[in-house]
Design an enzyme around this catalytic site. Structure first.
Site, PDB file in Angstrom:
ATOM      1  N   ASP A   1       0.846  -1.199   0.000  1.00 33.25           N
ATOM      2  CA  ASP A   1       0.000   0.000   0.000  1.00 33.25           C
ATOM      3  C   ASP A   1       0.883   1.251   0.000  1.00 33.25           C
ATOM      4  O   ASP A   1       0.851   2.034   0.938  1.00 33.25           O
ATOM      5  CB  ASP A   1      -0.946  -0.011   1.223  1.00 33.25           C
ATOM      6  CG  ASP A   1      -0.207   0.012   2.552  1.00 33.25           C
ATOM      7  OD1 ASP A   1       0.977  -0.396   2.597  1.00 33.25           O
ATOM      8  OD2 ASP A   1      -0.795   0.481   3.545  1.00 33.25           O
TER       9      ASP A   1
ATOM     10  N   ASP B   1       6.820   1.232   1.985  1.00 35.72           N
ATOM     11  CA  ASP B   1       6.528   0.259   0.916  1.00 35.72           C
ATOM     12  C   ASP B   1       7.397   0.564  -0.312  1.00 35.72           C
ATOM     13  O   ASP B   1       7.882  -0.358  -0.982  1.00 35.72           O
ATOM     14  CB  ASP B   1       5.060   0.352   0.481  1.00 35.72           C
ATOM     15  CG  ASP B   1       4.087   0.134   1.611  1.00 35.72           C
ATOM     16  OD1 ASP B   1       3.547  -0.977   1.736  1.00 35.72           O
ATOM     17  OD2 ASP B   1       3.851   1.088   2.373  1.00 35.72           O
TER      18      ASP B   1
ATOM     19  N   ASN C   1      -2.367   2.850   3.555  1.00 39.34           N
ATOM     20  CA  ASN C   1      -1.811   4.173   3.830  1.00 39.34           C
ATOM     21  C   ASN C   1      -2.605   5.269   3.122  1.00 39.34           C
ATOM     22  O   ASN C   1      -2.691   6.396   3.594  1.00 39.34           O
ATOM     23  CB  ASN C   1      -0.349   4.226   3.372  1.00 39.34           C
ATOM     24  CG  ASN C   1       0.539   3.374   4.253  1.00 39.34           C
ATOM     25  OD1 ASN C   1       0.320   3.293   5.459  1.00 39.34           O
ATOM     26  ND2 ASN C   1       1.529   2.726   3.661  1.00 39.34           N
TER      27      ASN C   1
ATOM     28  N   THR D   1       3.068  -5.991   2.687  1.00 40.11           N
ATOM     29  CA  THR D   1       3.541  -4.862   3.494  1.00 40.11           C
ATOM     30  C   THR D   1       2.418  -3.844   3.728  1.00 40.11           C
ATOM     31  O   THR D   1       2.687  -2.682   4.018  1.00 40.11           O
ATOM     32  CB  THR D   1       4.759  -4.173   2.828  1.00 40.11           C
ATOM     33  OG1 THR D   1       4.335  -3.643   1.553  1.00 40.11           O
ATOM     34  CG2 THR D   1       5.899  -5.131   2.621  1.00 40.11           C
TER      35      THR D   1
ATOM     36  N   PHE E   1      -0.831  -0.831  12.561  1.00 36.15           N
ATOM     37  CA  PHE E   1      -1.738  -0.324  11.524  1.00 36.15           C
ATOM     38  C   PHE E   1      -2.206  -1.397  10.534  1.00 36.15           C
ATOM     39  O   PHE E   1      -3.415  -1.510  10.262  1.00 36.15           O
ATOM     40  CB  PHE E   1      -1.056   0.826  10.768  1.00 36.15           C
ATOM     41  CG  PHE E   1      -1.874   1.370   9.631  1.00 36.15           C
ATOM     42  CD1 PHE E   1      -2.975   2.180   9.861  1.00 36.15           C
ATOM     43  CD2 PHE E   1      -1.543   1.077   8.307  1.00 36.15           C
ATOM     44  CE1 PHE E   1      -3.740   2.682   8.816  1.00 36.15           C
ATOM     45  CE2 PHE E   1      -2.292   1.577   7.250  1.00 36.15           C
ATOM     46  CZ  PHE E   1      -3.397   2.380   7.503  1.00 36.15           C
ATOM     47  N   ASN E   2      -1.295  -2.167   9.943  1.00 39.72           N
ATOM     48  CA  ASN E   2      -1.693  -3.105   8.872  1.00 39.72           C
ATOM     49  C   ASN E   2      -2.704  -4.134   9.379  1.00 39.72           C
ATOM     50  O   ASN E   2      -3.612  -4.535   8.645  1.00 39.72           O
ATOM     51  CB  ASN E   2      -0.471  -3.830   8.306  1.00 39.72           C
ATOM     52  CG  ASN E   2       0.399  -2.926   7.456  1.00 39.72           C
ATOM     53  OD1 ASN E   2      -0.052  -1.888   6.983  1.00 39.72           O
ATOM     54  ND2 ASN E   2       1.657  -3.311   7.268  1.00 39.72           N
TER      55      ASN E   2
ATOM     56  N   HIS F   1       9.682   0.226   8.219  1.00 37.26           N
ATOM     57  CA  HIS F   1       9.038  -1.061   8.512  1.00 37.26           C
ATOM     58  C   HIS F   1       9.096  -2.066   7.352  1.00 37.26           C
ATOM     59  O   HIS F   1       9.547  -3.195   7.496  1.00 37.26           O
ATOM     60  CB  HIS F   1       7.555  -0.838   8.827  1.00 37.26           C
ATOM     61  CG  HIS F   1       7.267   0.144   9.903  1.00 37.26           C
ATOM     62  ND1 HIS F   1       7.352  -0.164  11.231  1.00 37.26           N
ATOM     63  CD2 HIS F   1       6.855   1.441   9.848  1.00 37.26           C
ATOM     64  CE1 HIS F   1       6.994   0.892  11.964  1.00 37.26           C
ATOM     65  NE2 HIS F   1       6.694   1.877  11.145  1.00 37.26           N
ATOM     66  N   ASP F   2       8.545  -1.645   6.202  1.00 39.21           N
ATOM     67  CA  ASP F   2       8.238  -2.624   5.161  1.00 39.21           C
ATOM     68  C   ASP F   2       9.470  -3.245   4.513  1.00 39.21           C
ATOM     69  O   ASP F   2       9.426  -4.397   4.064  1.00 39.21           O
ATOM     70  CB  ASP F   2       7.354  -1.978   4.085  1.00 39.21           C
ATOM     71  CG  ASP F   2       5.983  -1.612   4.631  1.00 39.21           C
ATOM     72  OD1 ASP F   2       5.580  -2.183   5.655  1.00 39.21           O
ATOM     73  OD2 ASP F   2       5.330  -0.743   4.025  1.00 39.21           O
TER      74      ASP F   2
HETATM   75  C1  BDR Z   1       2.908  -0.149   8.561  1.00 36.85           C
HETATM   76  O1  BDR Z   1       1.843   0.783   8.375  1.00 36.85           O
HETATM   77  C2  BDR Z   1       2.117   1.622   7.279  1.00 36.85           C
HETATM   78  O2  BDR Z   1       1.957   2.956   7.629  1.00 36.85           O
HETATM   79  C3  BDR Z   1       3.514   1.328   6.813  1.00 36.85           C
HETATM   80  O3  BDR Z   1       3.595   1.384   5.397  1.00 36.85           O
HETATM   81  C4  BDR Z   1       3.790  -0.057   7.335  1.00 36.85           C
HETATM   82  O4  BDR Z   1       3.403  -1.046   6.420  1.00 36.85           O
HETATM   83  C5  BDR Z   1       3.613   0.154   9.861  1.00 36.85           C
HETATM   84  O5  BDR Z   1       2.742   0.013  10.939  1.00 36.85           O
HETATM   85 CA    CA Z   2       2.887  -0.514   4.127  1.00 37.67          CA
END
Ligand code: BDR
Ligand code: CA
Length: 318
Positions: free
Chosen positions: A16, A21, A45, A130, A171-172, A245-246
């Site tokens: 996303d 990403d 996102n 991701t 979040f994901n 993160h991703d």
């Molecule tokens: C995840 O949430 C999104 O904002 C980032 O792209 C990442 O995949 C981190 O919590």
């Molecule tokens: Ca992401």
């Protein structure tokens, strides 16, 4: 040494984009250890149209418009979509000047693209989600037979302790917990790159300066993206050291030795009033139910080695 093409791990990135990403895509396409069969997109996102456009923009920037992009559904399985403009801007990739996509998304959409690509693949494919897990949950629910063609799922999502969207949820997983539950209960090999490891994969001003110093267009675009991303983290958390993160979910495939994991039983809370979207990780063996460990939970990564890998990947585009 460049790996023999026959030994490269085939991957599909499900994402996303999203600043991190975009870095994950750049790392995967620059890694000789992996072969990217395609990119599927999902809202997260930013809304789906924006994340799909962004995937195409990143590919255009990297000179890889040949990589197919296929878009998923516009909504999570059971809920309205929640997006994160405060983190990634309204476009999902605010802060940098990217080109427009050079190719249209595939007409069949993500679900059919995933099914057909997996069934046609000569060897098991690693999925690298991701973003919210809607596409993968839908795939496993609709076409359970393709599970045999999935070698591993290396995902960014979840947390053993505190979340980053609610006190309980990352979040994901928060965005589509029902899809996440399907994935975590699938019985497939899973590497979970959650907040414990991604908060060790940090970029701050020194790493951004190294990208600027590359003196390339692609280096500058990623430096600009990271400046935007870092600014949010600085304002929100008081530190410029920002988790990418991703890209960790890609590093776990391209350089498995770089990411330390431990096996635990993990499930996803879908209904909790305060805990929806929580990945419940039984790291102390407290469930007492005899549940077997089903996930390799990533816990460690060397910040310097990760930065060298990512900056080296971006440098390789010239
Ligand atoms: C995840 O949430 C999104 O904002 C980032 O792209 C990442 O995949 C981190 O919590
Ligand atoms: Ca992401």
């Amino acid at each position: 040494m460049t790996p023999d093409p026959a030994t490269r791990t085939p991957v599909i990135i499900d994402c996303d984009p999203g600043h991190d990403d975009a870095l994950a895509i750049a790392l995967a396409l620059a890694s000789p250890e992996v072969e990217v069969l395609g990119i599927t997109t999902i809202g997260g996102n930013a809304p789906l149209a924006a994340t799909t456009r962004n995937a195409g923009r990143v590919l255009a920037l990297l000179g890889r418009a040949d990589v197919p992009v296929a878009a998923g559904p516009a909504q999570p399985l059971n809920r309205p979509l929640e997006t994160a403009p405060q983190v990634h801007g309204v476009s999902g990739l605010d802060g940098a000047d990217l080109p427009e996509p050079l190719a249209a998304p595939r007409p069949e959409g993500a679900l059919e693209f995933l099914r057909q690509t997996l069934l046609a693949a000569p060897a098991p494919v690693t999925l690298v989600p991701t973003g919210p897990l809607t596409n993968i949950g839908l795939l496993l629910r609709t076409y359970p037979e393709v599970a045999a063609k999935i070698g591993r799922i290396s995902l960014m999502g979840g947390a053993m302790r505190a979340g980053n969207w609610t006190p309980a949820a990352e979040f994901n997983i928060w965005v589509d917990p029902e899809a996440a539950r399907i994935v975590f209960r699938s019985g497939l090999p899973i590497t979970m790159c959650g907040l414990e490891v991604t908060h060790k994969a940090l970029f701050g001003w020194p790493e951004i300066a190294r990208l600027d110093a590359l003196g390339t267009r692609i280096g500058t675009v990623f430096a600009d993206l990271l400046r935007f991303f870092v600014k949010f983290h600085l304002e929100r958390y008081g530190t410029a050291d920002t988790p990418v993160h991703d890209a960790v979910a890609v590093a776990a495939v391209a350089r498995p030795g770089m990411v330390g994991t431990r096996r635990y039983h993990v499930d996803v809370e879908v209904t909790g009033e305060l805990t929806r979207g929580r990945t419940v990780v039984d790291d102390r063996g407290q469930s007492g139910t005899g549940l077997e460990a089903n996930v390799d939970v990533a816990l460690d990564i060397d910040r310097a080695a990760f930065a060298d890998l990512l900056i080296g990947a971006i440098a390789s585009y010239g």
